[in-house]
Design an enzyme around this catalytic site. Structure first.
Site, PDB file in Angstrom:
ATOM      1  N   GLY A  59      46.396  42.215  40.573  1.00 57.58           N
ATOM      2  CA  GLY A  59      45.625  41.287  41.381  1.00 57.58           C
ATOM      3  C   GLY A  59      45.995  39.855  41.061  1.00 57.58           C
ATOM      4  N   CYS A  60      45.614  38.941  41.940  1.00 52.71           N
ATOM      5  CA  CYS A  60      45.975  37.535  41.763  1.00 52.71           C
ATOM      6  C   CYS A  60      45.267  36.917  40.559  1.00 52.71           C
ATOM      7  CB  CYS A  60      45.694  36.748  43.038  1.00 52.71           C
ATOM      8  SG  CYS A  60      44.023  36.965  43.711  1.00 52.71           S
ATOM      9  N   TYR A  61      43.956  37.099  40.464  1.00 53.67           N
ATOM     10  CA  TYR A  61      43.240  36.567  39.302  1.00 53.67           C
ATOM     11  C   TYR A  61      43.753  37.186  37.995  1.00 53.67           C
ATOM     12  CZ  TYR A  61      39.563  34.147  42.011  1.00 53.67           C
ATOM     13  OH  TYR A  61      38.853  33.293  42.830  1.00 53.67           O
TER      14      TYR A  61
ATOM     15  N   THR B  69      46.616  38.276  37.202  1.00 53.22           N
ATOM     16  CA  THR B  69      47.930  37.756  36.848  1.00 53.22           C
ATOM     17  C   THR B  69      47.814  36.438  36.088  1.00 53.22           C
ATOM     18  OG1 THR B  69      49.000  38.846  38.732  1.00 53.22           O
ATOM     19  CG2 THR B  69      50.135  36.949  37.779  1.00 53.22           C
TER      20      THR B  69
END
Length: 344
Positions: free
Chosen positions: A147-149, A151
């Site tokens: 996921g973006c967060y 990462t």
């Protein structure tokens, strides 16, 4: 190489097209849809006229089996049913949804509120945090793109946790994202008049990325911990800035923390260690696959402030997915991703 993208009409799909279009190993990109078969892609996105004038295709398993790589950039709950028939059938599979990130199906169902993928397929998936799991990614048939967060959070915290330089028992993470992180389907919270000139918190203590972060910390550092993690919506289009707070272990200095981060990432082209807070910001990584990290220690409280900054659509989604593809194909990780950030 022939590449297929399922879910190309989302923001992550658009970024996949942007980078893959100039990837030296990609000869052809086919775009698939579940609802708009036959629609010319560039008629939906004018910036792609004469670049992606191909029609959207119906999802066809026999056709997908002939691709070298298939990216799925769909909402969660879709690929858990879509991908299992393709696993081990030929193409490398890279999933940008959250359906294969959590190894415990019960945890997935509790946090996502949807039915989990079959356990035997989940167990075959490899968590694609490239800088930390490249060896396993290289041999994987199914990669679960982070996921973006997670990462931004994990890249900034993992080296310090692995070396036991910070106290894992008290991790507080404050993360902020641009509106594109919510996808391109309009909602009340992402409507311009609701989000403009407003900073808001959402999914308080209940974000589905919490178990993903905790699982990865355990996987890569051997540390089992629970975190306080909250997310905020910022009135900008793209970018994530994650600020983590943790006590520093006795005798550990700021210089040691910086040295640890530099040592961990010295051979990784997309992670940059920043020492001047004035040089840190979402516009320093916008449009690129970079993750910038800053760490500072407050000597008064003996706590570290650890900041990770990424573009949520690139390093947090499409860019990392292509980075994983490069690893799978034994290409340099920067292939197709060596671009300068937009900045302004």
């Amino acid at each position: 190489m022939r590449v297929g993208i399922v879910g190309a009409t989302g923001y992550g799909g658009l970024e996949l097209i942007r980078f893959l279009h100039n990837h030296k190993a990609v000869e052809r990109i086919d775009l698939f849809t579940s609802s708009e078969e036959g629609v010319t892609f560039s008629s939906k996105f004018g910036h792609l006229v004469h670049i992606a004038d191909t029609p959207l295709q119906k999802i066809d398993y026999e056709a997908l089996e002939k691709f070298d790589v298939v990216f799925t950039s769909t909402p969660s709950g879709v690929t858990s049913e879509l991908l299992p028939p393709l696993v081990g059938k030929g193409p490398k599979l890279i999933d940008l949804s959250g359906d294969f990130r959590l190894q415990d199906p019960a945890s997935y169902e509790a946090w996502y509120g949807k039915k989990a993928a079959p356990l035997e397929i989940i167990q075959q998936s490899v968590y694609g945090l490239t800088e930390w799991n490249a060896e396993n990614v290289q041999h994987a048939s199914l990669v679960a793109n982070p996921g973006c967060y997670p990462t931004a959070v994990l890249l900034s915290l993992l080296p310090l946790l692995k070396e036991r330089l910070i106290d894992s028992s008290f991790l507080v993470i404050d993360a902020k994202s641009g509106i594109s992180g919510a996808g391109n389907k309009p909602s009340q919270t992402t409507h311009f008049s609701e989000a403009n000139e407003s900073l808001s918190i959402y999914k308080t203590n209940a974000h589905q990325h919490i178990p993903e972060i905790e699982q990865a910390i355990s996987m890569f550092t051997g540390v089992d911990t629970t975190i306080t993690f909250n997310t905020h919506l910022v009135p900008m289009t793209r970018g994530i800035l994650s600020t983590s707070y943790a006590p520093v272990m006795p005798g550990v200095t700021e210089e040691q923390l910086v040295a640890c981060l530099r040592s961990a990432y010295e051979k990784h082209p997309f992670v940059r260690i920043v020492t001047d807070a004035n040089s840190l910001g979402t516009n320093r990584v916008k449009g690129s696959n970079y993750c910038d990290i800053l760490v500072k220690v407050d000597s008064r409280t003996n706590r570290a402030t650890i900041v990770g900054v990424i573009d949520n659509l690139v390093k947090g989604a499409a860019g990392q997915a292509i980075q994983n593809m490069n690893v799978q194909l034994d290409l340099p990780q920067i292939t197709g991703l060596d671009v300068v950030p937009f900045f302004i």
